[in-house]
Each structure stands twice: as structure tokens, then as C-alpha cells.
Design a protein around this motif. Structure first.
Motif, short mmCIF file in Angstrom:
data_model
loop_
_atom_site.label_atom_id
_atom_site.label_comp_id
_atom_site.label_asym_id
_atom_site.label_seq_id
_atom_site.Cartn_x
_atom_site.Cartn_y
_atom_site.Cartn_z
N TYR A 51 0.83 -1.19 0.00
CA TYR A 51 0.00 0.00 0.00
C TYR A 51 0.88 1.26 0.00
CZ TYR A 51 -3.47 3.40 1.38
OH TYR A 51 -4.28 4.50 1.41
N PRO A 52 0.55 2.29 -0.74
CA PRO A 52 -0.67 2.49 -1.54
C PRO A 52 -0.57 1.95 -2.97
CG PRO A 52 0.57 4.53 -1.42
CD PRO A 52 1.34 3.53 -0.65
N ALA A 53 0.51 1.23 -3.29
CA ALA A 53 0.57 0.61 -4.61
C ALA A 53 -0.29 -0.66 -4.58
CB ALA A 53 2.01 0.26 -4.96
N ARG A 54 -0.63 -1.16 -5.76
CA ARG A 54 -1.39 -2.40 -5.82
C ARG A 54 -0.46 -3.59 -5.58
NH1 ARG A 54 -5.97 -1.63 -10.55
NH2 ARG A 54 -7.17 -0.14 -9.31
N VAL A 55 -1.05 -4.70 -5.20
CA VAL A 55 -0.27 -5.91 -4.99
C VAL A 55 0.46 -6.25 -6.29
CG1 VAL A 55 -0.35 -8.37 -4.41
CG2 VAL A 55 -1.89 -6.76 -3.27
N PRO A 56 1.80 -6.33 -6.27
CA PRO A 56 2.55 -6.46 -7.52
C PRO A 56 2.55 -7.87 -8.11
CG PRO A 56 4.05 -6.35 -5.67
CD PRO A 56 2.67 -6.19 -5.11
N PHE A 57 1.73 -8.77 -7.59
CA PHE A 57 1.63 -10.08 -8.23
C PHE A 57 0.19 -10.56 -8.28
CE2 PHE A 57 2.54 -10.95 -3.80
CZ PHE A 57 3.79 -10.41 -3.55
N GLU B 227 19.08 1.46 20.23
CA GLU B 227 19.99 2.60 20.30
C GLU B 227 20.45 3.11 18.94
OE1 GLU B 227 22.84 0.95 23.00
OE2 GLU B 227 21.18 0.74 24.43
N ASP B 228 20.92 2.20 18.08
CA ASP B 228 21.50 2.63 16.81
C ASP B 228 20.46 2.47 15.70
OD1 ASP B 228 23.93 2.40 18.39
OD2 ASP B 228 23.81 0.26 17.95
N ALA B 229 19.93 3.59 15.20
CA ALA B 229 18.88 3.53 14.19
C ALA B 229 19.41 2.94 12.89
CB ALA B 229 18.32 4.92 13.95
N ARG B 230 18.80 1.82 12.46
CA ARG B 230 19.20 1.13 11.24
C ARG B 230 17.96 0.74 10.45
NH1 ARG B 230 23.33 2.80 13.03
NH2 ARG B 230 25.13 1.63 13.79
N PHE B 231 17.92 1.15 9.20
CA PHE B 231 16.76 0.80 8.37
C PHE B 231 17.22 0.35 6.98
CE2 PHE B 231 13.06 1.77 5.62
CZ PHE B 231 12.07 1.09 6.31
N PRO B 232 17.42 -0.96 6.81
CA PRO B 232 17.82 -1.46 5.49
C PRO B 232 16.63 -1.38 4.53
CG PRO B 232 18.21 -3.09 7.24
CD PRO B 232 17.31 -2.04 7.80
N VAL B 233 16.82 -0.69 3.41
CA VAL B 233 15.72 -0.54 2.45
C VAL B 233 15.54 -1.85 1.69
CG1 VAL B 233 14.90 0.68 0.41
CG2 VAL B 233 16.06 1.94 2.25
N GLN B 234 14.29 -2.33 1.73
CA GLN B 234 13.99 -3.64 1.18
C GLN B 234 13.38 -3.54 -0.21
OE1 GLN B 234 11.12 -5.58 3.65
NE2 GLN B 234 11.57 -7.60 2.83
N TYR B 235 12.55 -2.51 -0.36
CA TYR B 235 11.73 -2.42 -1.57
C TYR B 235 11.24 -0.98 -1.68
CZ TYR B 235 7.83 -3.74 -4.70
OH TYR B 235 6.95 -3.86 -5.75
N VAL B 236 11.15 -0.45 -2.89
CA VAL B 236 10.66 0.91 -3.05
C VAL B 236 9.23 0.86 -3.59
CG1 VAL B 236 11.08 3.18 -4.08
CG2 VAL B 236 13.01 1.71 -3.48
N ILE B 237 8.32 1.45 -2.83
CA ILE B 237 6.91 1.45 -3.24
C ILE B 237 6.61 2.70 -4.07
CG2 ILE B 237 4.51 1.51 -2.43
CD1 ILE B 237 5.43 0.03 0.09
N ARG B 238 6.25 2.49 -5.34
CA ARG B 238 5.89 3.60 -6.23
C ARG B 238 4.58 3.27 -6.91
NH1 ARG B 238 10.35 6.64 -9.40
NH2 ARG B 238 8.65 8.11 -9.04
N PHE B 244 -1.76 8.95 -5.80
CA PHE B 244 -0.45 8.93 -5.15
C PHE B 244 0.66 9.15 -6.16
CE2 PHE B 244 -3.24 6.33 -2.52
CZ PHE B 244 -3.04 6.87 -1.26
N HIS B 245 0.51 10.19 -6.92
CA HIS B 245 1.39 10.39 -8.06
C HIS B 245 2.87 10.46 -7.70
CE1 HIS B 245 2.20 11.26 -12.18
NE2 HIS B 245 2.99 12.26 -11.81
N ASP B 246 3.20 11.24 -6.67
CA ASP B 246 4.62 11.43 -6.32
C ASP B 246 5.07 10.58 -5.14
OD1 ASP B 246 5.09 13.32 -8.32
OD2 ASP B 246 4.05 14.83 -7.12
N PHE B 247 4.21 9.65 -4.76
CA PHE B 247 4.53 8.84 -3.59
C PHE B 247 5.75 7.96 -3.85
CE2 PHE B 247 4.39 5.17 -0.85
CZ PHE B 247 3.91 5.64 0.35
N ARG B 248 6.69 8.00 -2.92
CA ARG B 248 7.83 7.11 -2.98
C ARG B 248 8.11 6.63 -1.55
NH1 ARG B 248 13.42 8.49 -6.06
NH2 ARG B 248 12.01 9.03 -7.75
N GLY B 249 7.74 5.39 -1.26
CA GLY B 249 7.89 4.86 0.09
C GLY B 249 9.02 3.85 0.15
N TYR B 250 9.92 4.04 1.10
CA TYR B 250 11.01 3.09 1.26
C TYR B 250 10.56 2.05 2.28
CZ TYR B 250 13.18 6.76 -1.29
OH TYR B 250 13.43 7.69 -2.24
#
Lengths: 300, 424
Positions: A51-57, B227-238, B244-250
């Protein structure tokens, strides 16, 4: 500050992590959708993960032709509401083409035949990862299943030679023609699933809630009366207030006497039940290792 | 009708691992925990009762509950890790049940990797034996935060306090060489139920916690790194939709520390900086995220970020390095570690390639002795090695963070996971 985290949220978070890992590591994943609560949970978690993208599969439903109508209605509602993509594979087609042979007799079931259609659809769709709603608490062979379960080019599972899985590092690498089965809700129990749906307030098929239905008794279990099962002369149909604890084909899904009409009442029932949900599945009772044998051949 | 079921929404998840062979009472103990917490269902019990009869056994064999695979049932041994579940109103428990023989060290390592608690079983009659030591050493290597030593079969030594004290002292002498912070001892009889759920009437000299009490109450919140903030980016939601035209969620799962809206963050390894604009949990915007939450983070600036990058709090950046020292456990049964070949290395969501530069020593898991001569690392071996990676990895020591301090090695020919490594 105490950063306590509720266990249902931790399970949710773990499953979402797996979903996103699948989307990242595979080219062409698919969700195996049976219409049961576990595959509904899987679909709901996928909706949340992206979310908010659609399920990609897409979702893949293997239609044995022996479904409860309620299952099909719910499936169509889900697809419509969440903009999902749904593919359907028909066991009937394989039967018509003479590729598989229908079982005969009182306990005939298409459960075994669906493995053929499933593998066929996976091959046709060139899916490299199929997500399933299997849970480790369901059955003893499943207790050893990995999140990422490797299958050879024939779709077979080799339980003695599984890839180790540590921390949250998942290895989805494979050779050409091989694929993976992925089980994002491995660590959930039946009770967890119900508690979670209650917490989330997500609608479920009405088969899970108590309703009146014509049924008959066989081997100490109640089965829904339908055209797909040949009844023995001694088997009398009567109307009973029942609900399903699992949903599979009408031919092999035992139904339970129950008055539970809400999720709260279902949770109370499950929490105090002395019989596992698969206790009503005739397909598991064929032998002590029925599930392991089917899984080796490619069943979910 | 739903009156007395209290599944409150603040119960925690506790993962614990057990190791052992069939005859040391491990299966009986697990069977009892499941049975006493009402997690064995009637049809499961009926099924194992029938199997026991078929095998000509006198009593219902609870080991059949945990040994699921055909080969295991035939041979009467546990080969693989099996996961078991039970819950009490206080907590949900996941048991990673692993075999204890030396040839299954890799399974023990696998089962221990995510555990909060390691449950060590000692037979009161035999005391501390090689298997006890091996299991403890592996628990210590994997840095399982809590260790509970159950001194079992107390019924067979007349519930004698002196026996218990002797075993406890022997264990403490041995454990002095390990890096274990928290050890608890409990005298039990899994078979008779002493000190499992209810305090034993046979051992009035022991007044501390029962096993179930311990499992329900051992404090695990602080096992995670906040204590140590760590956020490995797994996938980019677009989404690429009008709404949600400009939405880019990590998207990713917080691996350490606490990330808050408004925090200054640095993207590693690129070094770009930005601020956290929003933290999303599905449709909810939340103010802070911490382990083990899966969230989607939006930043104020449009920076180039993809899978494998790590967001950290600016000013608290971890080390980036291509030279790593690892404690590894070798998993591959067909091939030994090869210094002439490259392996794929996976660390958080990042992947690279690596070569093994040096094998510093091989560890004897029975007595902790180090062998600096042997350069042959085969299945189940544990060794300290030095590697060089093709690109820098953003790392923490395993002792600081089990998520950002762990790696796996993958054979590029077979695609198998051949080793698990902990960053020293």
C-alpha cells in the motif's frame, strides 16, 4: 520508554517482510488463492505490504469444480474491491482432456488432481515463486517447512535437504526451471489468524460463521450435502447449524456443529477446541504421512 | 460464553530453542509444555497413540509429536529443525526444536539464530556432558540473550538437592569460559511434571521459578537494539496512480534503534542526507518506528535510494567496510570452503560477492579450543575467517546487533546457502 510489541503485530510485520522480500527477489511471483482464511490472510497482508501501490503479483485459484459457491463469491468480491489480478486454473479441463483420471467411489476427491493443474498453471505462467498460506502448526510435515521452500524442476520438495534459514536472510536464488514455494504466515497458528482478523475487522466468507445447511454424517464427521459426493444408502441428509473451520472442496471439508456467528465466538470456540482444524480433512487421514507424500509431489 | 479468555493485545512473542537427542527427555519436555498449555489436540494425541501402538510401544510416545518426517520416524531421530507453537494468556511461544548430535550442528545454529532463550537440558544422572557443552557453546556464539539450564530426570536421583547443586556447579565452572550474560537453573522432571508448570512438591528445597513461569516472565524487550537507528531498504513502493502520483515509500523492517518523523537521516553507502517526512504502517501515519516493525518511510527530499541501501540517523553512522572478520558455521555437505572461489554474500538486503582471504582458526565446539593449523572447513565446522567483499557493507558487530551483524554465504554454482556468519 518500553518498546514492547504485541505478538500479532510481530507476526504481521514478519509476514510483510517476507512478502516484500518475494517482490524483490523474484521476477514473477504469484499468490496461491484457495478461498480459505489462510489465503485470504495472505492476500490481505500483501495488500498491506505494498500500500498504496497495488499488490505487484497476481492471485492463482485452482478451481476443482467442487467449490462452495460462497468461496467463489467471496473471491470475486475481494478481487473487485482491492484491484487484484486473478487467474483461474480449472481441474475440469485436465479431466476433459484426459490428462488426469477422476477418482471413483464414495470418497472420491479432486484434491489429488489439483496438484496436476497447479503445476501445469505454474509452468504455463512461468511463475518463479508461489506464495501459499501454509502454517507450520497445521500438520507435522509442515512444521519443518521453510519460509522460502526450494522446488526442483519437477516441483518436488526434498525435505531432507532444505536450505538453512537464519536470522532474516532469505536465499531465493535458483537454477533455470526451478521455483520456490513461499510461506509468509508459517509462524501463525489457527487462533492467531482469527485473533488477527478480529483485531483488523476484515470481512470473511460467511461459510466460517454458523448457518443452517443440509448435511450428512460419514465416519463420525459431518459433510455438506452436494451433488459432488455419492452418498451411501445409509447416509441420511438432515439440516444442522454448522460452520466450516477450514474451507476446501465440498468433498473433503468436514463441517462442524456450531453456533458461533461472530469472530469473538469463533475465537472462544477455537481456543477451547480439542480437535485441530485439519481433524475435519479427510484428505489428511489417508495415511500417517499423507501430507508429506503430497508435498513431495508438489502439493501445497 | 467468551468470558474467561483473555488474549490481551499486549502479549509478547518469545522464541526459544532446544537441542538434544531422543533419549535425554527433550521430546517429553516439549510434549509436556504443549500438553500442559493445552496445545495438544485430541486428534493429534489419538494419532500418535495409534502410531505408538503400531510400533509396538507400551506408552504413548510423545516424541512422535515432534518428529514429523518419514525418515525421522523410521530412524527415531530428529534430523531437521521443527517449529512448535503454544501460547498462554501472557505470551506466544515458538519452539525451534533441533537435533543435538554433532552432525547436526548446522541445524542447531539455524534454530538458534532468532531465539531469545536457549533451553539446555541436562540429565541429572549424567551431569554436564559433551552435548551439553556443545549446545551451550553454540548458544553463546549465536549470542542468545538468555540461557535456562533444566536439570532433568530429578525423579531418578531421588530429587536430591546435592545432585542438583553438583551439576549446577559443574555447569557454572564450564560456563565461565562462555559469553553468556543471563543463566538460570531449574531442577525438573519432564516426565512427572515437577517444576514445569507447577512448583514441585518433591523438591521443597527449590523455591525459585518453574520453567513455565520463567518462560512467561523473562524480560526480552531489551534483547533488541533500540539505540542505533538502522533501516535497510527492502523495496521501493511507487504506486504511479493519480491519487499517489509522487509517492515514494522506502519499505523495510527496522533493524535497530528508533526512527522518528523529523529525524535527520543519512543514506549509506551513498552518504546523501534528508529528513524523515512520514512513517507509514499501511494506511496509518505513525510518529516513530522501532524493531521489529515493517513500515514504509517517506523522506523530504528526492534522493536516489534503492534496495540494499541503509537509512541511519545522521551523526550515528555505522562503519562501512570491505574487510570483514566473521565467525562462520559451514553448512554445505558436498563442498568444503574454497579459498579459490568467490561466494555471494548477503547482508541485510544488500548483496555482494566475496573471497575468503584467511582462515584464522577452526573452533572445537566441544571444548572451545582453537585449531590454527587446519585450513579445511567442512559441513558443521565453526571457524573464524577473514573475507574481502566487492563493495562496502554497512555493518555492525553481531554482539551489537544480530540483524545488521549477520551474513550468509551462497555458492554461486549451486545457489545453496553454504555458510552463516557473524561479524566479529
Amino acid at each position: 520508554m518500553d518498546y514492547k510489541f504485541d505478538y500479532l503485530r510481530e507476526l504481521e510485520s514478519e509476514s510483510i517482510f517476507i512478502m516484500r522480500e518475494v517482490a524483490s527477489q523474484f521476477q514473477n511471483p504469484v499468490i496461491l488463492f484457495s478461498g480459505g482464511k489462510d489465503s485470504i490472510l495472505l492476500t490481505y497482508l500483501a495488500i498491506k505490504a505494498f500500500y498504496p501501490a497495488r499488490v505487484p503479483f497476481p492471485l492463482l485459484h485452482i478451481d476443482t469444480g467442487h467449490n462452495f459457491q460462497e468461496t467463489l463469491d467471496y473471491r470475486d468480491w475481494l478481487v473487485e474491491n482491492y484491484g487484484l489480478s486473478m487467474k483461474v486454473g480449472y481441474v475440469q479441463e485436465a479431466i476433459d482432456k484426459g490428462l488426469v483420471k477422476e477418482e471413483k467411489g464414495y470418497n472420491a476427491s479432486r484434491n489429488f488432481l489439483q496438484t496436476f493443474t497447479l503445476l501445469d498453471e505454474l509452468e504455463k505462467g512461468k511463475y518463479d515463486a508461489a506464495l501459499g498460506g501454509g502454517r507450520r502448526d497445521e500438520e507435522k510435515a509442515r512444521a519443518k517447512e521453510r519460509f522460502f521452500s526450494h522446488r526442483d524442476e519437477f516441483g518436488q520438495w526434498d525435505p531432507k535437504n532444505q536450505r538453512p534459514e537464519l536470522w532474516n536472510l532469505f536465499n531465493g536464488k535458483k537454477n533455470f526451471g526451478e521455483h520456490f514455494r513461499v510461506f509468509p504466515i508459517s509462524n501463525w497458528t489457527e487462533l492467531d489468524v482469527w485473533l488477527y482478523f478480529e483485531m483488523e475487522g476484515f470481512p470473511l466468507p460467511n461459510l466460517y460463521f454458523a448457518h443452517e445447511r443440509p448435511v450428512f454424517e460419514r465416519d463420525g464427521m459431518l459433510l455438506a450435502d452436494c451433488d459432488y459426493i455419492i452418498k451411501k444408502p445409509t447416509e441420511q441428509v438432515f439440516v444442522e447449524t454448522i460452520r466450516c473451520r477450514t474451507i476446501g472442496d465440498m468433498t473433503c471439508t468436514g463441517v462442524w456443529k456450531s453456533n458461533a456467528v461472530s469472530l469473538q465466538e469463533i475465537i472462544a470456540e477455537v481456543a477451547t477446541s480439542r480437535i485441530t482444524e485439519r481433524g475435519g480433512r479427510t484428505d489428511d487421514k489417508r495415511s500417517e504421512t499423507a501430507m508429506e507424500d503430497r508435498k513431495r509431489q508438489g502439493y501445497f | 460464553m467468551i468470558a474467561d479468555i483473555d488474549y490481551s493485545l499486549d502479549s509478547e512473542l518469545l522464541r526459544f530453542s532446544t537441542a538434544g537427542s531422543v533419549d535425554d527427555g527433550k521430546s517429553t519436555l516439549i510434549g509436556r509444555l504443549l500438553y500442559d498449555s493445552k496445545s495438544i489436540f485430541q486428534d493429534q494425541y489419538d494419532a500418535i497413540e495409534e502410531s505408538s501402538k503400531k510400533r509396538g510401544e507400551q506408552e504413548v510416545n510423545l516424541a512422535l509429536l515432534t518428529d514429523g518426517l518419514k525418515a525421522e520416524r523410521e530412524q527415531g531421530i530428529t534430523i531437521d529443525v521443527a517449529y512448535r507453537y503454544f501460547s498462554t494468556p501472557k505470551r506466544k511461544f515458538i519452539i525451534a526444536d533441533t537435533p543435538g548430535h554433532i552432525q547436526y550442528t548446522r541445524n542447531m545454529v539455524t534454530g538458534s539464530s532468532t531465539s531469545n532463550v536457549s533451553l539446555i537440558l541436562v540429565d541429572a544422572r549424567n551431569g554436564v556432558i559433551e552435548q551439553t557443552k556443545r549446545h551451550s557453546i553454540i548458544s553463546s556464539l549465536l549470542q542468545i540473550p538468555h540461557l535456562v539450564v533444566c536439570i532433568n530426570k530429578m525423579d531418578l536421583v531421588n530429587y536430591d538437592e546435592a545432585v542438583y547443586n553438583q551439576v549446577k556447579q559443574d555447569y557454572l565452572d564450564f560456563a565461565a569460559t562462555l559469553h553468556v550474560k543471563d543463566i538460570t537453573f531449574i531442577p525438573i522432571s519432564a516426565l512427572k511434571g515437577d517444576n514445569i508448570v507447577t512448583p514441585s512438591e518433591n523438591m521443597p528445597w527449590y523455591t525459585a521459578t518453574t520453567l513455565m513461569d520463567y518462560l512467561e516472565n523473562v524480560k526480552i524487550t531489551n534483547d533488541r537494539n533500540f539505540e542505533d537507528a538502522r533501516f535497510p531498504v527492502q523495496y521501493v513502493i511507487r504506486p504511479n496512480t493519480d491519487e499517489f502520483h509522487d509517492f515514494r515509500g522506502y519499505a523495510g523492517r527496522v533493524a535497530g534503534g528508533v526512527l522518528r518523523v523529523g529525524d535527520d537521516v543519512t543514506v549509506l553507502p551513498s552518504g546523501h542526507t534528508s529528513k524523515i517526512a512520514k512513517i507509514n504502517l499501511y494506511k496509518d501515519a505513525i510518529q516513530e518506528a522501532y524493531p521489529p516493525m515493517s513500515v514504509a518511510i517517506e523522506l523530504e527530499d528526492d534522493v536516489d535510494i534503492s534496495r540494499g541501501d541503509m537509512l541511519v540517523k545522521t551523526g550515528l553512522e555505522p562503519q562501512s567496510s570491505q574487510d570483514l572478520e566473521l565467525m562462520i558455521c559451514w553448512f554445505d555437505q558436498s563442498n568444503a570452503l574454497n579459498q579459490q572461489t568467490k561466494y555471494t554474500i548477503r547482508h541485510t538486503t544488500r548483496e555482494a560477492r566475496c573471497v575468503v582471504k584467511d582462515i584464522t582458526y577452526k573452533l572445537n565446539v566441544n571444548d572451545l579450543s582453537q585449531d590454527t593449523e587446519s585450513k579445511s572447513i567442512k559441513m558443521n565446522d565453526i571457524a573464524c575467517i577473514k573475507i574481502k567483499t566487492t563493495t562496502p557493507l554497512v555493518i555492525d558487530q553481531y554482539s551489537r546487533n544480530r540483524i545488521t551483524g549477520s551474513v550468509i554465504l551462497i555458492d554461486e554454482g549451486t545457489n545453496n546457502t553454504v555458510a552463516a556468519g557473524m561479524i566479529v
